[in-house]
Write an enzyme that holds these catalytic residues in place. Structure first.
Site, short mmCIF file in Angstrom:
data_model
loop_
_atom_site.label_atom_id
_atom_site.label_comp_id
_atom_site.label_asym_id
_atom_site.label_seq_id
_atom_site.Cartn_x
_atom_site.Cartn_y
_atom_site.Cartn_z
N ASN A 24 62.57 11.06 22.54
CA ASN A 24 61.88 11.06 23.84
C ASN A 24 60.82 9.97 23.97
O ASN A 24 59.86 10.12 24.71
CB ASN A 24 61.34 12.46 24.15
CG ASN A 24 60.33 12.93 23.13
OD1 ASN A 24 60.01 12.22 22.19
ND2 ASN A 24 59.81 14.13 23.33
N HIS A 50 55.06 9.61 21.69
CA HIS A 50 54.21 10.72 21.25
C HIS A 50 52.81 10.50 21.79
O HIS A 50 52.35 9.36 21.83
CB HIS A 50 54.13 10.79 19.71
CG HIS A 50 52.98 11.62 19.22
ND1 HIS A 50 53.07 12.98 19.09
CD2 HIS A 50 51.69 11.29 18.89
CE1 HIS A 50 51.88 13.45 18.69
NE2 HIS A 50 51.04 12.44 18.56
N TYR A 89 53.84 15.11 11.17
CA TYR A 89 54.33 16.22 12.00
C TYR A 89 54.29 17.56 11.25
O TYR A 89 55.03 18.47 11.61
CB TYR A 89 55.75 15.94 12.48
CG TYR A 89 55.83 15.10 13.76
CD1 TYR A 89 55.29 15.57 14.97
CD2 TYR A 89 56.47 13.87 13.79
CE1 TYR A 89 55.38 14.84 16.14
CE2 TYR A 89 56.56 13.12 14.98
CZ TYR A 89 56.01 13.63 16.14
OH TYR A 89 56.09 12.90 17.31
N GLU A 141 44.69 12.17 14.28
CA GLU A 141 45.87 11.29 14.32
C GLU A 141 45.48 9.82 14.31
O GLU A 141 46.17 8.99 13.71
CB GLU A 141 46.72 11.63 15.54
CG GLU A 141 47.37 13.00 15.41
CD GLU A 141 48.23 13.40 16.60
OE1 GLU A 141 48.82 14.50 16.56
OE2 GLU A 141 48.33 12.61 17.57
N LYS A 189 58.18 5.54 20.04
CA LYS A 189 59.10 6.04 19.02
C LYS A 189 60.29 5.09 18.80
O LYS A 189 60.55 4.19 19.61
CB LYS A 189 59.57 7.45 19.43
CG LYS A 189 58.44 8.49 19.45
CD LYS A 189 58.98 9.89 19.74
CE LYS A 189 57.87 10.93 19.73
NZ LYS A 189 58.40 12.31 19.95
P1 ATP Z 1 54.78 14.74 20.92
O1 ATP Z 1 54.03 15.64 19.97
O2 ATP Z 1 55.84 13.90 20.22
O3 ATP Z 1 53.88 13.95 21.82
P2 ATP Z 1 55.15 16.96 22.66
O4 ATP Z 1 53.73 17.28 22.36
O5 ATP Z 1 55.56 16.77 24.09
O6 ATP Z 1 55.61 15.64 21.91
P3 ATP Z 1 55.91 18.92 20.69
O7 ATP Z 1 56.18 20.32 21.06
O8 ATP Z 1 54.63 18.57 20.00
O9 ATP Z 1 56.11 18.02 22.02
O10 ATP Z 1 57.13 18.44 19.81
C1 ATP Z 1 57.02 17.28 18.99
C2 ATP Z 1 58.28 16.48 19.08
O11 ATP Z 1 59.33 17.21 18.48
C3 ATP Z 1 58.79 16.18 20.50
O12 ATP Z 1 58.19 15.05 21.09
C4 ATP Z 1 60.25 15.95 20.25
O13 ATP Z 1 60.49 14.62 19.78
C5 ATP Z 1 60.56 16.92 19.13
N1 ATP Z 1 61.11 18.16 19.67
C6 ATP Z 1 60.45 19.12 20.36
N2 ATP Z 1 61.27 20.12 20.72
C7 ATP Z 1 62.50 19.77 20.27
C8 ATP Z 1 63.80 20.36 20.31
N3 ATP Z 1 64.00 21.53 20.92
N4 ATP Z 1 64.82 19.70 19.74
C9 ATP Z 1 64.63 18.52 19.12
N5 ATP Z 1 63.44 17.90 19.03
C10 ATP Z 1 62.40 18.51 19.59
MG MG Z 2 52.93 17.37 20.37
#
Ligand code: ATP
Ligand code: MG
Length: 137
Positions: free
Chosen positions: A112, A115, A49, A126, A9
């Site tokens: 974070n 992804h 997303y 994807e 990211k």
């Molecule tokens: P990713 O899909 O990016 O691999 P993930 O599967 O661990 O991450 P998801 O629940 O799919 O997490 O959320 C997608 C992304 O949205 C997260 O990686 C993060 O960048 C963002 N995100 C998730 N929760 C929050 C939150 N509470 N506040 C801000 N951003 C968030």
């Molecule tokens: Mg995810």
């Protein structure tokens, strides 16, 4: 053999962490079989997303994903989807296990660093979102 879609990211590319993150994948036995650096438009980030469209953080997330270059990768290996998620660590870096990418590099739950696809079916979608058949060998 399984494949998954990984994104390094903008917070991580900005801090020049692409190589360190790629090394974590390779050390875990995942092979980088496709890779490119791109700048997503806001609309492309929203499309990618779209499952999160109703979440309160959707605007923040899609702004962030369009805020700088990302490196998209296809990772291959036995159980690649799960293995990649283990190497990434929990979504919130505060909950991520020691040694994981998010524990070592992530700045916050939003920014974070990586992804990873969450299931083989979403991985296929994807991968097709970012790569053409010609780019995959
Ligand atoms: P990713 O899909 O990016 O691999 P993930 O599967 O661990 O991450 P998801 O629940 O799919 O997490 O959320 C997608 C992304 O949205 C997260 O990686 C993060 O960048 C963002 N995100 C998730 N929760 C929050 C939150 N509470 N506040 C801000 N951003 C968030
Ligand atoms: Mg995810």
């Amino acid at each position: 053999i399984e494949r998954t879609l990984s994104i390094i990211k903008p917070d991580a590319t900005r801090r020049n962490l692409t190589g360190k993150i790629a090394a974590k994948f390779e050390e875990a036995g995942l092979r980088i079989v496709a890779q490119k650096r791109i700048l997503l438009t806001r609309a492309q980030a929203e499309k990618f997303y779209e499952v999160h469209a109703a979440r309160p953080f959707f605007g923040e997330l899609t702004d962030f994903m369009a805020s700088g270059p990302v490196v998209v990768q296809v990772l291959e290996g036995e159980g690649a989807v799960l293995k990649n998620r283990e190497v990434m660590g929990a979504t919130n870096p505060k909950d991520a296990a020691p040694g994981t990418i998010r524990a070592e590099f992530a700045e916050s739950v939003g920014e974070n660093s990586v992804h990873g696809s969450d299931a083989p079916e979403t991985a296929a979608q994807e991968i097709a979102f970012f790569f053409s058949g010609l780019e995959l060998v």
